[in-house]
Design an enzyme around this catalytic site. Sequence first.
Site, PDB file in Angstrom:
ATOM      1  N   ASP A 152      23.972   8.637  17.268  1.00 41.86           N
ATOM      2  CA  ASP A 152      24.798   7.646  17.969  1.00 41.86           C
ATOM      3  C   ASP A 152      24.034   6.747  18.934  1.00 41.86           C
ATOM      4  O   ASP A 152      24.627   5.861  19.558  1.00 41.86           O
ATOM      5  CB  ASP A 152      25.945   8.361  18.715  1.00 41.86           C
ATOM      6  N   GLU A 155      16.006  19.579  26.250  1.00 42.43           N
ATOM      7  CA  GLU A 155      14.745  18.835  26.283  1.00 42.43           C
ATOM      8  C   GLU A 155      13.695  19.610  27.073  1.00 42.43           C
ATOM      9  O   GLU A 155      12.551  19.785  26.634  1.00 42.43           O
ATOM     10  CB  GLU A 155      14.927  17.458  26.946  1.00 42.43           C
TER      11      GLU A 155
HETATM   12  N1  UDP Z   1      26.070  17.041  17.222  1.00 45.40           N
HETATM   13  C1  UDP Z   1      26.125  18.105  16.337  1.00 45.40           C
HETATM   14  N2  UDP Z   1      27.159  19.015  16.481  1.00 45.40           N
HETATM   15  C2  UDP Z   1      28.120  18.907  17.436  1.00 45.40           C
HETATM   16  C3  UDP Z   1      28.037  17.824  18.346  1.00 45.40           C
HETATM   17  C4  UDP Z   1      26.990  16.917  18.225  1.00 45.40           C
HETATM   18  O1  UDP Z   1      25.294  18.217  15.451  1.00 45.40           O
HETATM   19  O2  UDP Z   1      29.024  19.761  17.497  1.00 45.40           O
HETATM   20  C5  UDP Z   1      24.968  16.054  17.100  1.00 45.40           C
HETATM   21  C6  UDP Z   1      25.405  14.590  17.231  1.00 45.40           C
HETATM   22  O3  UDP Z   1      25.701  14.038  15.957  1.00 45.40           O
HETATM   23  C7  UDP Z   1      24.204  13.934  17.903  1.00 45.40           C
HETATM   24  C8  UDP Z   1      23.605  15.065  18.735  1.00 45.40           C
HETATM   25  O4  UDP Z   1      24.090  16.287  18.172  1.00 45.40           O
HETATM   26  O5  UDP Z   1      23.254  13.479  16.949  1.00 45.40           O
HETATM   27  C9  UDP Z   1      24.001  15.001  20.214  1.00 45.40           C
HETATM   28  O6  UDP Z   1      25.410  14.996  20.318  1.00 45.40           O
HETATM   29  P1  UDP Z   1      26.194  13.901  21.190  1.00 45.40           P
HETATM   30  O7  UDP Z   1      25.734  12.542  20.795  1.00 45.40           O
HETATM   31  O8  UDP Z   1      27.646  14.194  21.061  1.00 45.40           O
HETATM   32  O9  UDP Z   1      25.696  14.279  22.644  1.00 45.40           O
HETATM   33  P2  UDP Z   1      25.420  13.400  23.934  1.00 45.40           P
HETATM   34  O10 UDP Z   1      25.414  11.950  23.570  1.00 45.40           O
HETATM   35  O11 UDP Z   1      26.533  13.739  24.857  1.00 45.40           O
HETATM   36  O12 UDP Z   1      24.104  13.875  24.409  1.00 45.40           O
HETATM   37 MN    MN Z   2      24.980  10.950  21.876  1.00 44.56          MN
END
Ligand code: UDP
Ligand code: MN
Length: 242
Positions: free
Chosen positions: A107, A190
């Site tokens: 995203d 991280e």
């Molecule tokens: N993701 C995943 N399983 C989940 C939620 C998120 O594989 O249950 C993936 C999501 O597609 C993204 C990454 O993990 O590539 C981080 O998730 P997110 O973008 O929701 O987190 P944030 O932006 O809050 O760090």
């Molecule tokens: Mn994200």
Amino acid sequence: ATPRLYIITPTYRRPEQIPELTRMAQTLMHVQNLHWLVIEDAENKTQLVSDLLQRTSISHDHLVAPMPQLFKKRKGPKPRGVSNRNRGLEWLRDNATDGVFYFADDDNTYDIRLFEEIRTTKQVSMWPVGLCTKFGLSSPVVVNGTFVGFYDGWVAGRKFPVDMAGFAVNVQFLLKRPKAKMPYKPGFEEDGFLKSLSPFDPEEIELKAKNCTQVLVWHTQTKKNEASAALDLGKYNNTNLV
Ligand code: UDP
Ligand code: MN
């Protein structure tokens, strides 16, 4: 020859999955010598994702790595994308001998110039991430070309207070560290991963994006709306109309 880039992308099923991956694929289509590891947090591969990957000309592997039930059921923050990223590391250990890898969430928004910055990583490189934390930016702080610390809105005692989108690692450097992996620890993924690359200290970071003065990636987040809610409820099935 220019070093190969391995892009490790965690993803999971939701109404926004295909739009996010479409945008990301059409960014990566502009980058040469790249191998995309698309790893779903799911028991089985999603057909729409396989189809999307087939339509692109991008060299890729489509894998699955479900989040362990223990974490899935847990209330509160979950270790999102951790099983997927660790699967990506395992794939690299089995299949890669050199090049550079980058954990790139589905995203975020990527400027294609970032990938050429990443490509020259000898050990571990870092750069600013925009739209990130309450400070609006997460970045190494550089004074006269030298790393002096981190700027991040959420330090929380971390040795490496950085965002997932803000660093890349050389594959040979990883292969020399067989125990390196990402912990199932929300907020500390991280930091835990970078600490597991020991011996490695912040002073050794390779500074990219013109000594961390350029923003080439943003931690964008797609807002859930009534359309995603409708699709989640299965009210319409039009995500299958691709
Ligand atoms: N993701 C995943 N399983 C989940 C939620 C998120 O594989 O249950 C993936 C999501 O597609 C993204 C990454 O993990 O590539 C981080 O998730 P997110 O973008 O929701 O987190 P944030 O932006 O809050 O760090
Ligand atoms: Mn994200």
